[in-house]
Scaffold this motif. Structure first.
Motif, mmCIF file in Angstrom:
data_model
loop_
_atom_site.group_PDB
_atom_site.id
_atom_site.type_symbol
_atom_site.label_atom_id
_atom_site.label_comp_id
_atom_site.label_asym_id
_atom_site.label_seq_id
_atom_site.Cartn_x
_atom_site.Cartn_y
_atom_site.Cartn_z
ATOM 1 N N THR A 8 0.842 -1.189 0.000
ATOM 2 C CA THR A 8 0.000 0.000 0.000
ATOM 3 C C THR A 8 0.882 1.245 0.000
ATOM 4 O OG1 THR A 8 -1.921 1.064 0.998
ATOM 5 C CG2 THR A 8 -0.270 0.174 2.509
ATOM 6 N N VAL A 9 0.365 2.308 -0.579
ATOM 7 C CA VAL A 9 1.070 3.582 -0.624
ATOM 8 C C VAL A 9 0.802 4.317 0.686
ATOM 9 C CG1 VAL A 9 1.314 5.777 -1.842
ATOM 10 C CG2 VAL A 9 0.822 3.689 -3.133
ATOM 11 N N ILE A 10 1.870 4.722 1.377
ATOM 12 C CA ILE A 10 1.705 5.418 2.654
ATOM 13 C C ILE A 10 2.141 6.881 2.592
ATOM 14 C CG2 ILE A 10 1.842 3.326 4.042
ATOM 15 C CD1 ILE A 10 4.759 4.197 4.754
ATOM 16 N N GLY A 11 2.645 7.315 1.433
ATOM 17 C CA GLY A 11 3.063 8.700 1.304
ATOM 18 C C GLY A 11 3.717 8.957 -0.029
ATOM 19 N N ARG A 12 4.215 10.189 -0.163
ATOM 20 C CA ARG A 12 4.868 10.595 -1.413
ATOM 21 C C ARG A 12 5.976 11.586 -1.088
ATOM 22 N NH1 ARG A 12 3.049 12.045 -7.243
ATOM 23 N NH2 ARG A 12 2.025 10.063 -6.980
ATOM 24 N N ILE A 13 7.091 11.435 -1.765
ATOM 25 C CA ILE A 13 8.178 12.409 -1.629
ATOM 26 C C ILE A 13 7.822 13.593 -2.515
ATOM 27 C CG2 ILE A 13 10.618 12.873 -2.033
ATOM 28 C CD1 ILE A 13 11.168 9.941 -1.329
ATOM 29 N N THR A 14 7.786 14.781 -1.914
ATOM 30 C CA THR A 14 7.316 15.945 -2.661
ATOM 31 C C THR A 14 8.424 16.849 -3.167
ATOM 32 O OG1 THR A 14 7.008 17.195 -0.609
ATOM 33 C CG2 THR A 14 5.105 15.959 -1.456
ATOM 34 N N SER A 15 9.442 17.099 -2.336
ATOM 35 C CA SER A 15 10.498 18.027 -2.743
ATOM 36 C C SER A 15 11.730 17.822 -1.871
ATOM 37 C CB SER A 15 10.014 19.481 -2.638
ATOM 38 O OG SER A 15 9.663 19.782 -1.307
ATOM 39 N N VAL A 16 12.798 18.468 -2.255
ATOM 40 C CA VAL A 16 14.012 18.391 -1.450
ATOM 41 C C VAL A 16 13.896 19.353 -0.276
ATOM 42 C CG1 VAL A 16 15.499 17.635 -3.326
ATOM 43 C CG2 VAL A 16 15.200 20.066 -2.928
ATOM 44 N N PHE A 26 4.917 13.885 1.974
ATOM 45 C CA PHE A 26 3.494 14.030 2.273
ATOM 46 C C PHE A 26 3.029 12.660 2.753
ATOM 47 C CE2 PHE A 26 -1.028 13.987 1.443
ATOM 48 C CZ PHE A 26 -1.408 15.215 1.960
ATOM 49 N N SER A 27 2.638 12.574 4.008
ATOM 50 C CA SER A 27 2.271 11.298 4.625
ATOM 51 C C SER A 27 0.775 11.062 4.538
ATOM 52 C CB SER A 27 2.697 11.309 6.098
ATOM 53 O OG SER A 27 2.232 10.155 6.752
ATOM 54 N N TYR A 28 0.388 9.846 4.146
ATOM 55 C CA TYR A 28 -1.018 9.449 4.125
ATOM 56 C C TYR A 28 -1.416 8.751 5.425
ATOM 57 C CZ TYR A 28 -0.389 10.055 -0.945
ATOM 58 O OH TYR A 28 -0.094 10.544 -2.192
ATOM 59 N N THR A 29 -0.470 8.591 6.356
ATOM 60 C CA THR A 29 -0.784 7.898 7.598
ATOM 61 C C THR A 29 -1.486 8.842 8.567
ATOM 62 O OG1 THR A 29 1.347 8.411 8.639
ATOM 63 C CG2 THR A 29 1.223 6.373 7.346
ATOM 64 N N ASP A 30 -2.159 8.265 9.532
ATOM 65 C CA ASP A 30 -2.833 9.041 10.569
ATOM 66 C C ASP A 30 -2.447 8.473 11.915
ATOM 67 O OD1 ASP A 30 -4.510 10.740 11.957
ATOM 68 O OD2 ASP A 30 -6.317 9.575 11.549
ATOM 69 N N PRO A 31 -1.676 9.216 12.706
ATOM 70 C CA PRO A 31 -1.173 10.563 12.483
ATOM 71 C C PRO A 31 -0.077 10.560 11.421
ATOM 72 C CG PRO A 31 -0.191 9.685 14.472
ATOM 73 C CD PRO A 31 -1.193 8.657 13.990
ATOM 74 N N ILE A 32 0.232 11.748 10.907
ATOM 75 C CA ILE A 32 1.192 11.808 9.796
ATOM 76 C C ILE A 32 2.572 11.313 10.185
ATOM 77 C CG2 ILE A 32 -0.074 13.621 8.615
ATOM 78 C CD1 ILE A 32 2.136 15.577 9.411
ATOM 79 N N ARG A 74 21.779 16.839 -2.273
ATOM 80 C CA ARG A 74 20.507 17.435 -2.684
ATOM 81 C C ARG A 74 20.079 16.977 -4.083
ATOM 82 N NH1 ARG A 74 17.448 22.108 -1.407
ATOM 83 N NH2 ARG A 74 16.511 23.118 -3.211
ATOM 84 N N GLU A 75 21.004 16.892 -5.012
ATOM 85 C CA GLU A 75 20.657 16.516 -6.385
ATOM 86 C C GLU A 75 20.242 15.048 -6.489
ATOM 87 O OE1 GLU A 75 19.969 18.753 -8.716
ATOM 88 O OE2 GLU A 75 20.467 20.122 -7.083
ATOM 89 N N VAL A 76 20.879 14.187 -5.698
ATOM 90 C CA VAL A 76 20.456 12.779 -5.660
ATOM 91 C C VAL A 76 19.048 12.704 -5.081
ATOM 92 C CG1 VAL A 76 20.906 10.517 -4.645
ATOM 93 C CG2 VAL A 76 22.810 11.896 -5.513
ATOM 94 N N ALA A 77 18.807 13.449 -3.994
ATOM 95 C CA ALA A 77 17.491 13.474 -3.355
ATOM 96 C C ALA A 77 16.427 13.974 -4.324
ATOM 97 C CB ALA A 77 17.531 14.342 -2.098
ATOM 98 N N ARG A 78 16.771 14.952 -5.143
ATOM 99 C CA ARG A 78 15.821 15.516 -6.113
ATOM 100 C C ARG A 78 15.287 14.426 -7.050
ATOM 101 N NH1 ARG A 78 15.297 20.637 -7.047
ATOM 102 N NH2 ARG A 78 17.442 21.168 -6.521
ATOM 103 N N GLY A 79 16.113 13.444 -7.350
ATOM 104 C CA GLY A 79 15.686 12.348 -8.224
ATOM 105 C C GLY A 79 14.564 11.502 -7.650
ATOM 106 N N TYR A 80 14.340 11.580 -6.347
ATOM 107 C CA TYR A 80 13.266 10.813 -5.712
ATOM 108 C C TYR A 80 11.966 11.605 -5.596
ATOM 109 C CZ TYR A 80 16.899 7.491 -4.392
ATOM 110 O OH TYR A 80 17.907 6.576 -4.421
ATOM 111 N N CYS A 81 11.998 12.891 -5.932
ATOM 112 C CA CYS A 81 10.799 13.720 -5.816
ATOM 113 C C CYS A 81 9.701 13.197 -6.747
ATOM 114 C CB CYS A 81 11.114 15.175 -6.131
ATOM 115 S SG CYS A 81 12.179 15.931 -4.894
ATOM 116 N N GLY A 82 8.513 13.078 -6.210
ATOM 117 C CA GLY A 82 7.383 12.544 -6.962
ATOM 118 C C GLY A 82 7.179 11.055 -6.774
ATOM 119 N N ALA A 83 8.103 10.393 -6.083
ATOM 120 C CA ALA A 83 7.987 8.938 -5.879
ATOM 121 C C ALA A 83 6.965 8.631 -4.792
ATOM 122 C CB ALA A 83 9.333 8.350 -5.496
ATOM 123 N N ASP A 84 6.160 7.605 -5.040
ATOM 124 C CA ASP A 84 5.256 7.089 -4.012
ATOM 125 C C ASP A 84 6.041 6.207 -3.060
ATOM 126 O OD1 ASP A 84 2.719 8.185 -4.757
ATOM 127 O OD2 ASP A 84 2.662 6.781 -6.436
#
Length: 175
Positions: A8-16, A26-32, A74-84
């Motif tokens: 199951t998807v529990i979140g998404r990487i949004t930005s660096v 962005f966490s889909y868990t409750d609490p985040i 930071r640039e390596v991390a940027r490559g993960y942005c948008g990943a579920d």
């Protein structure tokens, strides 16, 4: 997105975040903060799956920031942005009887108490007052309308049978 029924998807990487390879999540868990309880993630992006471990993380304002193991640039991390962020469902805590994870409700056939098929639960929406089931029509549905049905157990949602893949709702199909 290639996610199996045992994940199951529990979140998404949004930005660096910062210059040391941290990312905002962005966490889909409750609490985040619950997302930090899962140290082994699979990142799914553009059909690719990358297993990765959570090094550390914390609440930051209204969100979460994390450092992934082996990522310090930071640039390596940027490559993960948008990943579920995906985890196996078997690592999630057992819920009390009558409570369900959203992924368990998605895909259930929805019928009225009169036995009319309204379609299948496509996904849920979190609102301020209650969650909402987004029910999309299927070939067996009484019509081809998409319906938004409040997820209110014992009021609107009368029965959930995960084994048979069915949910019974007390809902007027005309509404």
């Amino acid at each position: 997105m290639a996610v199996s029924s045992q994940e199951t998807v529990i979140g998404r990487i949004t930005s660096v975040y910062g210059v040391k390879g941290w990312v905002k999540v962005f966490s889909y868990t409750d609490p985040i903060e619950g997302i930090l309880n899962y140290p082994n993630w699979t990142l799914v992006q553009d059909g690719k799956r990358v297993p990765i471990q959570l090094e550390q993380g914390r609440r930051h304002g209204p969100g979460i920031v994390v450092q992934l193991k082996g990522v310090s640039d930071r640039e390596v991390a940027r490559g993960y942005c948008g990943a579920d962020i995906v985890v196996p469902t078997d690592v999630m805590p057992e819920l009390p009887a009558g409570e369900y994870y959203w992924h368990q409700l998605e895909g259930l056939v929805v019928e009225t108490v009169e036995g009319e098929c309204l379609g299948k639960v496509h996904h849920l929406i979190e609102t301020g007052s209650n969650d909402v089931l987004v029910v999309q029509a299927t070939v067996d549905a009484i019509d081809q309308r998409e319906r938004l049905i409040p997820y209110l157990p014992d009021q609107v949602v009368r029965e959930i049978d995960l084994a048979s893949g069915k949910m019974v709702v007390d809902w007027d199909p005309e509404f």
